[in-house]
Write an enzyme that holds these catalytic residues in place. Sequence first.
Site: not given
Length: 334
Positions: A15, A98, A137, A210
Site C-alpha cells: 500500500p 506508517c 502490517k 522493505g
Amino acid sequence: MKNNAQKAARLSVAPMMDWTDRHCRFFHRLLCHEALLYTEMVTAPALVRGGALHLLDHNAEEHPLALQLGGADPVELAQAARHGAEAGYDEINLNCGCPSDRVQSGAFGAILMKSPDLVADCVAAMQAKVAVEVTVKCRIGVDDQEPREVLPRFLEKIRAAGCQRVTIHARKAWLQGLSPKENRDIPPLDYELVHEMKQAFPDLHISLNGGIASLLEALPHLERGLDGVMVGRAAYHQPADILAEADPLVFGTGEVTDPVAAVRDMLPYIEAEMSKGARLHQITRHMLGAFAGRPGARAWRRQLSEGVSRKGAGPELVEQRLIPDGSKFSCAEA
C-alpha cells in the site's frame, strides 16, 4: 471467483499513499494475475465519521485485493472494516508501520508499535465484525525500542487476538528526526530478524517488506521459508520487472506477461474511465514506468508526461507510442 488472499500474499504490492489507487491497481493486475494488491491507506475516521465510502471504490478485476485501514480506535476500526468487507475486499489490513506526521497526529500507524495491547484490541474488534481475514502490517520497532525484544511481544499479542498473517517492514521507524521518505531508506534493514520471527512463530503467515528491488531478490526469502514478500517502490517504478514474470516464477502458473500487451489492454479501461469523468493523467501517471529499462522507455515517459495536457488527449496518446513488430507490438523510440 475471487482468489484466496493468503495464497496471493506470496507476492504482494505494498500500500503506497498517492500511488496505489484503483487506476494503478488495474494496470498492475493486467501485468500479474496472482499477486495480492493493496489499496492506499484509508483512515477509519474518513469512512465512519466522514462517510467517504467512495474511497472504497474498485474494479472487480483488481481481486485478490486488500484494504488497508489506518486508525487506533477499536470500535471505529471495526465499523470501517465492516464497510470494507461489504464493499467486497478480500482482506482488511491494519497499518502499524506508517511514520508520517499526519498519521502520528492521529495516534496510529507506526506509533502503534508502542501499544501492542491496543493493536490486539483493534484486531479482535475488527475480526468480530467481518468474515474476511484481518491482517497487520508493522515495523520491527520504533525509536529506541530494541526490535528483538519488542517485535516478538508484538507478534504474540496480535496472534493471541486472532491475527494469523502479518507483513513486517524490516526497518525501524524513527518518529522524530526522519521524514517518511528517510524512514524508507535510512534505518538499516534487518531481514534476518524477520526470518527469526518466522522460526519463532511458524504458525504465522509472515511476509517481508522493505528494500526488495527485484524478483531475484524476493525469491531467496521465499525459498528460505518466509510465506510472502511485499514489494513497494520497485513495483511502482518498474512494474513490468516485478510483476510481468511473477505468475510463473512466484506462483508457478501462467506465462510471462508482455508489458506492451498490458498497456494495450489499458486502452478500453482509459476510455471507459474518461467517459465517467476521469482525467487522462490520473491513469497514465501510473504507467510511466511500464517500459523501464527497455528501448523507447524515455520517449514513452516524455510522451505521456507532456501529452496528457493537450486538449482532447485520450487513449490514442497511449496507443500511438506502440508500433507493430510482426505479430507483437513494441514501445516506439523517439
